[in-house]
Design a protein around this motif. Structure first.
Motif, PDB file in Angstrom:
ATOM      1  N   PHE A 105     115.823 113.097  17.644  1.00  0.00           N
ATOM      2  CA  PHE A 105     116.550 113.148  19.076  1.00  0.00           C
ATOM      3  C   PHE A 105     118.118 112.715  18.972  1.00  0.00           C
ATOM      4  CE2 PHE A 105     112.449 113.139  20.560  1.00  0.00           C
ATOM      5  CZ  PHE A 105     112.679 113.893  21.705  1.00  0.00           C
ATOM      6  N   GLU A 106     118.549 111.905  17.663  1.00  0.00           N
ATOM      7  CA  GLU A 106     120.029 111.680  17.504  1.00  0.00           C
ATOM      8  C   GLU A 106     120.670 112.874  17.277  1.00  0.00           C
ATOM      9  OE1 GLU A 106     118.911 108.035  15.016  1.00  0.00           O
ATOM     10  OE2 GLU A 106     121.128 107.518  15.949  1.00  0.00           O
ATOM     11  N   PHE A 107     119.691 113.652  16.412  1.00  0.00           N
ATOM     12  CA  PHE A 107     120.247 114.920  15.856  1.00  0.00           C
ATOM     13  C   PHE A 107     120.481 115.834  17.167  1.00  0.00           C
ATOM     14  CE2 PHE A 107     119.302 119.328  14.408  1.00  0.00           C
ATOM     15  CZ  PHE A 107     120.174 119.614  13.801  1.00  0.00           C
ATOM     16  N   LEU A 128     110.791 125.799  18.281  1.00  0.00           N
ATOM     17  CA  LEU A 128     112.074 124.951  18.817  1.00  0.00           C
ATOM     18  C   LEU A 128     113.261 125.787  18.471  1.00  0.00           C
ATOM     19  CD1 LEU A 128     111.240 121.308  17.465  1.00  0.00           C
ATOM     20  CD2 LEU A 128     111.493 122.283  20.080  1.00  0.00           C
ATOM     21  N   PRO A 129     114.486 125.632  18.981  1.00  0.00           N
ATOM     22  CA  PRO A 129     115.779 126.215  18.595  1.00  0.00           C
ATOM     23  C   PRO A 129     115.911 126.144  17.218  1.00  0.00           C
ATOM     24  CG  PRO A 129     116.119 124.890  20.649  1.00  0.00           C
ATOM     25  CD  PRO A 129     114.624 124.529  20.267  1.00  0.00           C
ATOM     26  N   GLY A 130     116.458 126.896  16.687  1.00  0.00           N
ATOM     27  CA  GLY A 130     116.700 127.271  15.196  1.00  0.00           C
ATOM     28  C   GLY A 130     117.353 126.026  14.465  1.00  0.00           C
ATOM     29  N   ASP A 133     124.887 121.392  24.054  1.00  0.00           N
ATOM     30  CA  ASP A 133     123.836 121.776  25.007  1.00  0.00           C
ATOM     31  C   ASP A 133     122.630 121.080  25.264  1.00  0.00           C
ATOM     32  OD1 ASP A 133     122.204 123.569  26.357  1.00  0.00           O
ATOM     33  OD2 ASP A 133     122.043 125.144  24.702  1.00  0.00           O
ATOM     34  N   LYS A 134     122.672 120.379  26.410  1.00  0.00           N
ATOM     35  CA  LYS A 134     121.425 119.553  26.701  1.00  0.00           C
ATOM     36  C   LYS A 134     119.978 120.256  26.536  1.00  0.00           C
ATOM     37  CE  LYS A 134     121.272 118.769  31.642  1.00  0.00           C
ATOM     38  NZ  LYS A 134     121.673 117.816  32.471  1.00  0.00           N
ATOM     39  N   LEU A 148     113.214 119.609  22.506  1.00  0.00           N
ATOM     40  CA  LEU A 148     112.698 118.754  21.502  1.00  0.00           C
ATOM     41  C   LEU A 148     111.744 117.626  22.440  1.00  0.00           C
ATOM     42  CD1 LEU A 148     112.145 117.576  18.762  1.00  0.00           C
ATOM     43  CD2 LEU A 148     114.291 116.080  19.267  1.00  0.00           C
ATOM     44  N   LEU A 149     112.222 117.163  23.596  1.00  0.00           N
ATOM     45  CA  LEU A 149     111.480 116.405  24.678  1.00  0.00           C
ATOM     46  C   LEU A 149     110.209 117.072  25.063  1.00  0.00           C
ATOM     47  CD1 LEU A 149     111.685 113.667  25.853  1.00  0.00           C
ATOM     48  CD2 LEU A 149     112.626 114.663  28.080  1.00  0.00           C
ATOM     49  N   ASN A 150     110.190 118.305  25.483  1.00  0.00           N
ATOM     50  CA  ASN A 150     109.113 119.193  25.976  1.00  0.00           C
ATOM     51  C   ASN A 150     108.162 119.029  24.710  1.00  0.00           C
ATOM     52  OD1 ASN A 150     110.218 119.120  28.397  1.00  0.00           O
ATOM     53  ND2 ASN A 150     110.903 121.341  28.123  1.00  0.00           N
TER      54      ASN A 150
END
Ligand code: AMP
Ligand code: MG
Length: 457
Positions: free
Chosen positions: A185-187, A15-17, A193-194, A200-202
């Motif tokens: 998800f709140e974080f 995931l993104p860092g 950037d969506k 995270l959803l994927n």
């Protein structure tokens, strides 16, 4: 210890860092394994028998990180008692993901392994009592058929932690379907950037909702699936009288598991406003409030997903609201069918609701024990307690018997149904406290006795 004796993946780190920080545990001075859940280890195919006792102790205390494996702490945020806060694993650390023979990917996580970038003012440590408590209650929940994180081990650190007083320190190792929370998800959604939330959803879909991969509106489908999943979980809690105590959004796991056993407890005497947490003055997380709080938390999840549901915010809000508004009816139906099963009814309809609520009202008035009352009902003869001889109870009992007479199945099959959903044994508070106190004083035998009793509820 080499990588080959202990294989863990960390797909989460793809995931993104922003979602994690890699780091190692803070070593402890004289670790000792107090509890090891051999049965769980076997169930998930985690074979630590190739290690010596010393190696196992070093591993489960965090003193030794296997070669080639990088541990990491997860970033998240959350609403605590309704207030938004930046959080993250402040005293937890992910060892990685273990693949069970069943194909399930399980997080292995330490709790109490030292400070992390998310520790804020905290010491990153855990006291022995609360870790024994999480071990006991999570294993009891599992035996009750309720989705939960599991406990693999408790290691005493040999060091003290300082709370109101000086306490023995410990590290818990737990397993979980994942540690993705509503708060994760709140974080994610705090970032401009969506693509961050999309990633995270994927990941969540791959891990827990593969059937949603091909859906057109993934964010909406996930929201609906999580609503169903959390309703199932809360319905279980209501069934056994479990009160989580800290239903903050960071303690709502999207694996659908009960997570983070803090001031949780099982209700003895039936009372909808029962609270055990000493800091929950307003009863926000009281027994009967749990479904409302779940819905409130899910609204926070929905808000985080809005940008992914529809480019037009208005449209997205409408979709999310429709999904959230469905909560009440879905919950009500599931709750009623669950309560019906506690009364031996295989098929429940709206007309049966009064039968359920009248019994609950009676229990409340009589200060009757929630667990024992339902067990008494399935006995060939009711115990001779005076509460059962009252006119109000007798009247209800006659109505219940009449209703049972309309079931297609016979009494025996109603008894089987009742006994399958009504536990006889729950972790009663006074028993838990006794076992923990003895454990803190070095005697784990009451703990083991209780654990054994709870394995067959
Ligand atoms: P919990 O009450 O365990 O759900 O924790 C809520 C938040 O506080 C999480 O972000 C934890 O990581 C953090 N936290 C709790 N205890 C400590 C501690 N002793 N040191 C650092 N962070 C902590
Ligand atoms: Mg937590």
């Amino acid at each position: 210890m080499t990588e080959s004796t202990f294989q863990l993946e960390n797909t989460y780190c793809n995931l993104p860092g922003v979602f994690f920080s890699k780091l190692s545990p803070t070593p402890v001075s004289s670790p000792e394994i107090l509890l090891f859940n051999q049965k769980l280890a076997e169930e998930i195919g985690l074979d630590l028998s190739v290690l010596s006792e010393e190696e196992r102790t070093q591993l489960l205390s965090g003193n030794l990180v296997p070669e080639g494996i990088e541990y990491f702490a997860q970033a998240y945020a959350g609403h605590q008692f309704g207030n938004f806060t930046m959080l993250g694993d402040g005293r937890a650390l992910m060892l990685g993901e273990h693949l069970a023979p069943s194909g399930q990917r399980l997080d292995l996580q330490f709790k109490g392994s030292g400070r992390t970038p998310y520790s804020r003012g905290g010491d990153g440590r855990a006291a022995l009592g609360p870790m024994l408590r999480e071990y006991l209650i999570s294993e009891a929940m599992h035996a009750l058929g309720i989705p939960t994180t599991r406990s693999l081990a408790v290691v005493a650190t040999g060091e003290s932690v300082y709370r109101e007083s000086e306490l023995p320190g410990a590290i818990l190792t737990r397993t979980a379907g994942s540690h993705i929370r509503v708060g994760t998800f709140e974080f994610a959604s705090l970032h401009e950037d969506k693509a961050i939330t999309q990633a995270l959803l994927n990941y969540l879909i791959d891990r827990h909702f593969p059937e949603i991969r091909e859906e057109e509106n993934k964010a909406l489908s996930v929201l609906q699936a999580v609503i169903d999943q959390q309703i199932d979980l809360i319905t279980h809690w209501m069934r056994v009288g479990f009160i989580h105590g800290v239903m903050n959004t960071d303690n709502m796991a999207l694996s659908g598991e009960t997570i983070d056993y803090g001031p949780c407890a099982f209700m003895d005497i039936f009372s909808p406003d029962t609270v055990f947490s000493s800091i929950d003055h307003k009863g926000r997380y009281a027994y009967a409030n749990q479904p409302y709080i779940a819905q409130w938390n899910l609204a926070r999840l929905a808000e985080s997903l809005l940008p992914l549901m529809d480019g037009e915010r208005e449209n997205a809000i409408e979709m999310a609201e429709d999904a959230l508004n469905a909560f009440e009816d879905i919950y009500k139906n599931k709750w009623l069918s669950m309560m019906g099963s506690k009364l031996g009814l295989h098929r429940v309809d709206q007309k049966d609701e009064a039968l359920v609520t009248e019994l609950l009202d009676w229990m409340h008035q009589q200060k009757a024990d929630y667990t024992n009352t339902f067990r008494d009902l399935s006995k060939p003869e009711l115990p001779s307690e005076s509460a059962y001889t009252t006119e109000s109870f007798q009247a209800w009992h006659t109505r219940w018997q009449d209703r049972l007479g309309k079931e297609v199945q016979d009494w025996d099959s109603s008894v089987t149904l009742m006994d399958s959903v009504n536990p006889a044994v729950i972790p009663r508070n006074h028993k838990v406290e006794e076992a923990l106190q003895a454990g803190e004083e070095g005697d784990l035998s009451p703990f083991h006795n209780l654990l054994k009793a709870l394995a067959n509820p």
